[in-house]
Design a protein around this motif. Structure first.
Motif, PDB file in Angstrom:
ATOM      1  N   SER A   1      71.513  21.906 107.808  1.00 46.39           N
ATOM      2  CA  SER A   1      70.098  22.042 108.202  1.00 46.39           C
ATOM      3  C   SER A   1      69.326  23.677 107.950  1.00 46.39           C
ATOM      4  CB  SER A   1      69.837  21.753 109.836  1.00 46.39           C
ATOM      5  OG  SER A   1      70.478  20.352 109.754  1.00 46.39           O
ATOM      6  N   ILE A   2      68.214  23.671 107.294  1.00 49.54           N
ATOM      7  CA  ILE A   2      67.378  24.957 107.149  1.00 49.54           C
ATOM      8  C   ILE A   2      66.434  24.850 107.659  1.00 49.54           C
ATOM      9  CG2 ILE A   2      67.013  26.314 105.342  1.00 49.54           C
ATOM     10  CD1 ILE A   2      68.801  24.563 103.349  1.00 49.54           C
ATOM     11  N   GLY A   3      65.894  25.966 108.334  1.00 46.01           N
ATOM     12  CA  GLY A   3      64.681  26.483 108.707  1.00 46.01           C
ATOM     13  C   GLY A   3      63.859  27.540 107.889  1.00 46.01           C
ATOM     14  N   LEU A   4      62.826  27.193 107.522  1.00 52.02           N
ATOM     15  CA  LEU A   4      62.149  28.271 106.603  1.00 52.02           C
ATOM     16  C   LEU A   4      60.842  28.839 107.348  1.00 52.02           C
ATOM     17  CD1 LEU A   4      62.289  26.282 103.289  1.00 52.02           C
ATOM     18  CD2 LEU A   4      63.714  28.021 103.890  1.00 52.02           C
ATOM     19  N   ALA A   5      60.664  29.925 107.085  1.00 54.37           N
ATOM     20  CA  ALA A   5      59.141  30.449 107.440  1.00 54.37           C
ATOM     21  C   ALA A   5      58.941  31.607 106.550  1.00 54.37           C
ATOM     22  CB  ALA A   5      59.516  31.002 108.856  1.00 54.37           C
ATOM     23  N   HIS A   6      57.571  32.001 106.513  1.00 55.91           N
ATOM     24  CA  HIS A   6      57.058  33.363 105.720  1.00 55.91           C
ATOM     25  C   HIS A   6      56.343  34.128 106.370  1.00 55.91           C
ATOM     26  CE1 HIS A   6      53.043  31.911 104.675  1.00 55.91           C
ATOM     27  NE2 HIS A   6      53.540  30.522 104.661  1.00 55.91           N
ATOM     28  N   ALA A   7      56.047  35.286 106.123  1.00 56.96           N
ATOM     29  CA  ALA A   7      55.367  36.178 106.813  1.00 56.96           C
ATOM     30  C   ALA A   7      53.634  35.621 106.715  1.00 56.96           C
ATOM     31  CB  ALA A   7      55.328  37.605 106.227  1.00 56.96           C
ATOM     32  N   GLN A   8      53.173  35.881 107.765  1.00 60.80           N
ATOM     33  CA  GLN A   8      51.776  35.729 107.991  1.00 60.80           C
ATOM     34  C   GLN A   8      51.034  36.820 107.495  1.00 60.80           C
ATOM     35  OE1 GLN A   8      50.353  32.514 108.851  1.00 60.80           O
ATOM     36  NE2 GLN A   8      52.504  31.798 108.570  1.00 60.80           N
ATOM     37  N   PRO A   9      49.734  36.622 107.165  1.00 56.50           N
ATOM     38  CA  PRO A   9      49.041  37.893 106.641  1.00 56.50           C
ATOM     39  C   PRO A   9      48.617  38.908 107.759  1.00 56.50           C
ATOM     40  CG  PRO A   9      48.030  36.070 105.968  1.00 56.50           C
ATOM     41  CD  PRO A   9      48.883  35.524 106.803  1.00 56.50           C
ATOM     42  N   ASP A  10      48.620  38.515 109.033  1.00 47.31           N
ATOM     43  CA  ASP A  10      48.160  39.375 110.256  1.00 47.31           C
ATOM     44  C   ASP A  10      49.546  39.725 110.913  1.00 47.31           C
ATOM     45  OD1 ASP A  10      48.873  36.809 111.107  1.00 47.31           O
ATOM     46  OD2 ASP A  10      47.523  37.017 112.832  1.00 47.31           O
ATOM     47  N   ASP A  11      50.885  39.379 110.344  1.00 46.33           N
ATOM     48  CA  ASP A  11      52.092  40.140 110.784  1.00 46.33           C
ATOM     49  C   ASP A  11      52.311  41.548 110.495  1.00 46.33           C
ATOM     50  OD1 ASP A  11      53.296  37.451 111.723  1.00 46.33           O
ATOM     51  OD2 ASP A  11      54.275  37.401 109.828  1.00 46.33           O
ATOM     52  N   GLN A  12      52.565  42.236 111.390  1.00 42.99           N
ATOM     53  CA  GLN A  12      52.966  43.581 111.359  1.00 42.99           C
ATOM     54  C   GLN A  12      53.988  43.795 110.433  1.00 42.99           C
ATOM     55  OE1 GLN A  12      51.022  46.136 112.621  1.00 42.99           O
ATOM     56  NE2 GLN A  12      49.798  44.397 113.584  1.00 42.99           N
ATOM     57  N   PRO A  13      53.885  44.647 109.527  1.00 39.89           N
ATOM     58  CA  PRO A  13      54.792  44.883 108.337  1.00 39.89           C
ATOM     59  C   PRO A  13      56.224  45.175 108.938  1.00 39.89           C
ATOM     60  CG  PRO A  13      53.059  46.211 108.004  1.00 39.89           C
ATOM     61  CD  PRO A  13      52.791  45.739 109.233  1.00 39.89           C
ATOM     62  N   ASP A  14      56.450  45.805 110.202  1.00 37.43           N
ATOM     63  CA  ASP A  14      58.087  46.114 110.644  1.00 37.43           C
ATOM     64  C   ASP A  14      58.112  45.018 111.573  1.00 37.43           C
ATOM     65  OD1 ASP A  14      55.966  47.034 112.287  1.00 37.43           O
ATOM     66  OD2 ASP A  14      56.922  48.878 112.699  1.00 37.43           O
ATOM     67  N   ALA A  15      57.194  43.983 112.030  1.00 39.07           N
ATOM     68  CA  ALA A  15      57.905  43.066 112.994  1.00 39.07           C
ATOM     69  C   ALA A  15      58.466  41.761 112.621  1.00 39.07           C
ATOM     70  CB  ALA A  15      56.535  42.837 113.708  1.00 39.07           C
ATOM     71  N   VAL A  16      59.738  42.019 112.909  1.00 35.67           N
ATOM     72  CA  VAL A  16      60.474  40.817 112.243  1.00 35.67           C
ATOM     73  C   VAL A  16      60.608  39.723 113.084  1.00 35.67           C
ATOM     74  CG1 VAL A  16      62.846  40.214 111.468  1.00 35.67           C
ATOM     75  CG2 VAL A  16      61.970  42.261 110.934  1.00 35.67           C
TER      76      VAL A  16
ATOM     77  N   LEU B   1      64.073  25.516 112.324  1.00 32.68           N
ATOM     78  CA  LEU B   1      65.512  25.148 112.055  1.00 32.68           C
ATOM     79  C   LEU B   1      65.550  24.233 113.315  1.00 32.68           C
ATOM     80  CD1 LEU B   1      68.307  25.256 111.400  1.00 32.68           C
ATOM     81  CD2 LEU B   1      68.614  27.268 112.809  1.00 32.68           C
ATOM     82  N   TYR B   2      65.122  24.238 114.248  1.00 36.46           N
ATOM     83  CA  TYR B   2      65.381  23.063 115.474  1.00 36.46           C
ATOM     84  C   TYR B   2      64.453  21.957 115.016  1.00 36.46           C
ATOM     85  CZ  TYR B   2      67.428  26.571 118.445  1.00 36.46           C
ATOM     86  OH  TYR B   2      68.413  27.595 118.868  1.00 36.46           O
ATOM     87  N   GLY B   3      63.278  22.099 114.405  1.00 38.67           N
ATOM     88  CA  GLY B   3      62.668  21.303 113.913  1.00 38.67           C
ATOM     89  C   GLY B   3      63.390  20.140 112.859  1.00 38.67           C
ATOM     90  N   ALA B   4      64.179  20.934 111.963  1.00 35.91           N
ATOM     91  CA  ALA B   4      65.001  20.208 111.171  1.00 35.91           C
ATOM     92  C   ALA B   4      66.132  19.486 111.744  1.00 35.91           C
ATOM     93  CB  ALA B   4      65.448  21.370 110.091  1.00 35.91           C
ATOM     94  N   LYS B   5      66.749  20.028 112.764  1.00 35.75           N
ATOM     95  CA  LYS B   5      68.029  19.605 113.329  1.00 35.75           C
ATOM     96  C   LYS B   5      67.584  18.378 114.167  1.00 35.75           C
ATOM     97  CE  LYS B   5      71.197  22.498 114.655  1.00 35.75           C
ATOM     98  NZ  LYS B   5      72.282  22.307 113.982  1.00 35.75           N
ATOM     99  N   SER B   6      66.593  18.521 114.825  1.00 36.90           N
ATOM    100  CA  SER B   6      66.048  17.481 115.840  1.00 36.90           C
ATOM    101  C   SER B   6      66.244  15.795 115.191  1.00 36.90           C
ATOM    102  CB  SER B   6      65.073  17.809 116.669  1.00 36.90           C
ATOM    103  OG  SER B   6      63.924  17.439 115.604  1.00 36.90           O
ATOM    104  N   PRO B   7      65.830  15.554 114.030  1.00 40.61           N
ATOM    105  CA  PRO B   7      65.777  14.330 113.668  1.00 40.61           C
ATOM    106  C   PRO B   7      67.102  13.932 113.115  1.00 40.61           C
ATOM    107  CG  PRO B   7      64.494  15.458 111.998  1.00 40.61           C
ATOM    108  CD  PRO B   7      65.001  16.479 113.312  1.00 40.61           C
ATOM    109  N   GLY B   8      68.052  14.735 112.837  1.00 38.55           N
ATOM    110  CA  GLY B   8      69.309  14.299 112.303  1.00 38.55           C
ATOM    111  C   GLY B   8      70.016  15.609 111.492  1.00 38.55           C
ATOM    112  N   ARG B   9      71.019  15.156 111.007  1.00 38.38           N
ATOM    113  CA  ARG B   9      71.693  16.130 110.011  1.00 38.38           C
ATOM    114  C   ARG B   9      71.015  16.341 108.485  1.00 38.38           C
ATOM    115  NH1 ARG B   9      78.054  15.162 110.188  1.00 38.38           N
ATOM    116  NH2 ARG B   9      77.748  16.091 108.415  1.00 38.38           N
ATOM    117  N   ALA B  10      71.487  17.370 107.895  1.00 36.11           N
ATOM    118  CA  ALA B  10      71.170  17.618 106.618  1.00 36.11           C
ATOM    119  C   ALA B  10      69.591  17.674 106.486  1.00 36.11           C
ATOM    120  CB  ALA B  10      71.769  16.649 105.613  1.00 36.11           C
ATOM    121  N   ARG B  11      68.867  18.434 107.199  1.00 35.06           N
ATOM    122  CA  ARG B  11      67.289  18.339 106.961  1.00 35.06           C
ATOM    123  C   ARG B  11      66.819  19.629 106.745  1.00 35.06           C
ATOM    124  NH1 ARG B  11      65.760  12.822 107.260  1.00 35.06           N
ATOM    125  NH2 ARG B  11      67.267  11.940 108.761  1.00 35.06           N
TER     126      ARG B  11
END
Length: 76
Positions: A31-46, A57-67
């Protein structure tokens, strides 16, 4: 890398892992959780990016496997 491209790669990775087996009877999934940087994110704030990826990732795992799930907005 934009989120749509990351989703495509995530789906390909999920399919490739799903075609594997340990021995003759143990299927493998991911299961894979993806996100991308938002325009107002600080460049060094991970942390905010990791928080969104973890929520996806938790959203992918909650309905079942392989999401795959993506988050392109901030959690409430």
């Amino acid at each position: 890398l934009d989120l749509a491209r990351a989703e495509l790669i995530g789906n390909r990775l999920r399919a490739a892992v799903g075609s594997l087996q340990i021995g003759q009877r143990v299927p493998i999934s991911v299961s894979i959780g993806l996100a991308h940087a938002q325009p107002d994110d600080q460049p060094d704030a991970v942390a905010p990016l990791l928080d969104r990826a973890a929520a996806a990732l938790y959203g992918a795992k909650s309905p079942g496997r392989a999401r795959r799930s993506a988050s392109d907005r901030r959690p409430a």
